[in-house]
Write an enzyme that holds these catalytic residues in place. Structure first.
Site, PDB file in Angstrom:
ATOM      1  N   ASP A 130      40.768  35.639  43.921  1.00 16.34           N
ATOM      2  CA  ASP A 130      39.993  36.596  43.116  1.00 16.34           C
ATOM      3  C   ASP A 130      38.700  35.835  42.777  1.00 16.34           C
ATOM      4  O   ASP A 130      38.352  34.882  43.502  1.00 16.34           O
ATOM      5  CB  ASP A 130      40.784  37.019  41.867  1.00 16.34           C
ATOM      6  CG  ASP A 130      40.221  38.269  41.191  1.00 16.34           C
ATOM      7  OD1 ASP A 130      40.528  39.387  41.649  1.00 16.34           O
ATOM      8  OD2 ASP A 130      39.462  38.149  40.202  1.00 16.34           O
ATOM      9  N   LYS A 162      49.086  39.047  38.422  1.00 19.86           N
ATOM     10  CA  LYS A 162      47.752  38.421  38.425  1.00 19.86           C
ATOM     11  C   LYS A 162      47.875  37.090  37.716  1.00 19.86           C
ATOM     12  O   LYS A 162      48.746  36.921  36.855  1.00 19.86           O
ATOM     13  CB  LYS A 162      46.744  39.298  37.682  1.00 19.86           C
ATOM     14  CG  LYS A 162      45.317  39.055  38.079  1.00 19.86           C
ATOM     15  CD  LYS A 162      44.949  39.892  39.290  1.00 19.86           C
ATOM     16  CE  LYS A 162      43.585  39.580  39.829  1.00 19.86           C
ATOM     17  NZ  LYS A 162      43.172  40.614  40.807  1.00 19.86           N
TER      18      LYS A 162
HETATM   19  N1  GLU Z   1      42.197  39.823  43.890  1.00 18.24           N
HETATM   20  C1  GLU Z   1      42.271  40.923  44.825  1.00 18.24           C
HETATM   21  C2  GLU Z   1      42.480  42.218  44.074  1.00 18.24           C
HETATM   22  O1  GLU Z   1      41.954  42.368  42.993  1.00 18.24           O
HETATM   23  C3  GLU Z   1      43.249  40.662  45.961  1.00 18.24           C
HETATM   24  C4  GLU Z   1      44.668  40.423  45.554  1.00 18.24           C
HETATM   25  C5  GLU Z   1      45.597  40.034  46.699  1.00 18.24           C
HETATM   26  O2  GLU Z   1      45.155  40.005  47.852  1.00 18.24           O
HETATM   27  O3  GLU Z   1      46.763  39.780  46.390  1.00 18.24           O
HETATM   28  O4  GLU Z   1      43.090  43.146  44.517  1.00 18.24           O
END
Ligand code: GLU
Length: 446
Positions: free
Chosen positions: A166, A126
């Site tokens: 996100d 992340k």
């Molecule tokens: N931010 C999204 C999540 O919390 C998607 C992450 C992604 O597609 O890599 O899963």
């Protein structure tokens, strides 16, 4: 010696001071997996939990950029590369003024288990920044994204680490980030997901988190011989996840009566139909306005500074942000007859709220299972990029539905407590843990 939750957490807290959201995310997982580890001591001997709470790598960097007045601004950028046991690091970028190390570590930690549940080969990561896109011009957002990617580009790659969106990072930001990566590396690769269809994106990616969250609720209800049809739903948030949750609930014959943003919520007892949803999408994605404008336009109630959990519903879809449902919200939901909570946001319920769900044995779909559809379709975007082809809408949606069913079934496998009760939280935590833990054991001391 068996694990004791309090002792384990005391060490995590001492080593990661002040990172309260990270402590919360770790504590929930550890509590669920301790009984499983007691039955499978190889994980304890391998110190798997101790290793999992330590990110493989944390990158923190300066992001200087010029605003429209020519002033220099400085933000902080991060990428947490949490775990690569089952695939390249994968997870979104969050741009929000509240972003700090602890929040991104909680999100990266959750992502490891979520990605494992999707059945696809993705590790967990992340990243993001304390940059606030709200009120910034497109040019300012572009200059920020270019500066952010100038540093991030040296740490990521299609086989190493694949960021996505996100909160605060949508199609516009992914475009600017991708453009800068391509210039710096002279490579057109699937280094980011959530890309536009014209340059490597996947159909259904924008819809995937919201659709997946409703599919997860549908699976939980189906197990009880019930369905979404005729159900009154409350949704919080009004961004990407919330919007496509409304679309899918409508399609399946339910009715959504609320949406919110950080200023307040709207209550529309007639339901947010397709036409009103189109208005919300334009308001939020193009005009970048406030949800209050919905209340003015359609003459419905607007509750300033409040969240929608006091509104009577059958199903709640928290789709805004972490810790948006506390203990008393959870009690209110249940006393109003709500019997399904399917989490579109990451960790939207506090530990005390979760206690209330579990005590009342409602159908509680925790985030790492219920909102895994977004990253699952990101995984499908990566596959399409590697093959240099694109699947149809129907193909992707069909795969998403199958993945959400598989995640549901994994939760049932590891979370069934009696003939008529499944603890989906325990099921998701254990189900996500096993694949990563076994892979770490197989790969030696990693
Ligand atoms: N931010 C999204 C999540 O919390 C998607 C992450 C992604 O597609 O890599 O899963």
């Amino acid at each position: 010696m068996a694990y004791v939750l309090d002792d384990f957490m005391a060490k995590v807290i001492a080593k990661n001071p002040g990172e309260v959201e990270f402590h919360q995310a770790v504590s929930e997982v550890v509590e669920s997996v301790i009984p499983f580890i007691e039955e499978n001591p190889k994980y304890e001997h391998g110190k798997i939990l101790e290793r999992m709470v330590e990110p493989e790598r944390v990158i923190m960097f300066r992001v200087p950029w010029l605003d429209d007045k020519g002033n220099i601004q400085v933000n902080r950028g991060f990428r947490i590369e949490m775990n690569s046991a089952i695939g390249p690091y994968k997870g979104g970028l969050r741009f929000h003024p509240t972003v700090n190390l602890g929040i991104l570590k909680f999100l990266a930690f959750e992502q490891v288990f979520k990605n494992s549940l999707t059945t696809l080969p993705m590790g967990g990561g992340k990243g993001g920044s304390d940059f606030d896109p709200k009120g910034k011009s497109d040019n300012e957002v572009m200059r920020f994204c270019q500066s952010f990617m100038t540093e991030l580009s040296r740490h990521i790659g299609p086989n190493t680490d694949v960021p996505a969106g996100d909160i605060g990072v949508g199609g516009r930001e992914i475009g600017f980030l991708f453009g800068q990566y391509k210039r710096l590396r002279n490579e057109f690769t699937g280094v980011l997901t959530g890309k536009d269809l014209n340059w490597g994106g996947s159909l259904i990616r924008p819809e995937a988190t919201g659709y997946g969250c409703v599919y997860f609720a549908q699976n939980m209800l189906k197990d009880k011989g019930d369905s979404i049809k005729g159900k009154v739903c409350t949704v919080s948030g009004s961004g990407n996840v919330a919007q496509y949750t409304v679309e899918k609930v409508n399609e399946l014959g339910g009715k959504v009566v609320t949406l919110s943003d950080s200023s307040g919520y709207i209550y529309d007892p007639d339901g947010i139909d397709a036409e009103k949803l189109a208005y919300v999408m334009h308001l939020k994605n193009v005009k970048r306005g406030r949800i209050k404008e919905y209340a003015d336009k359609y003459g419905v109630e607007y509750h300033e500074g409040q969240r929608p959990w006091g509104v009577k519903c059958d199903i709640a879809f928290p789709s805004a942000t972490q810790n948006e449902i506390d203990e008393s919200d959870a009690e209110t939901l249940i006393s109003n007859g709500c019997f399904v909570v399917s989490e579109g946001a990451n960790m939207p319920s506090t530990p005390a709220a979760i206690e209330v769900y579990l005590k009342n044995k409602i159908l509680y779909g925790p985030a790492k299972a219920a909102n895994a559809g977004g990253v699952a379709v990101s995984g499908l975007e990566m596959s399409q990029n590697s093959m240099r082809l694109s699947w149809t809408r129907e193909e992707v949606d069909q795969k998403l539905q199958q993945i959400m069913k598989d995640i549901h079934d994994t939760c049932v496998k590891y979370g069934r407590e009696s003939e008529d009760y499944v603890n989906y939280m325990a099921g998701a935590n254990i189900g996500g843990f096993v694949k990563v833990a076994d892979s770490m054991l197989a790969q030696g001391l990693v």
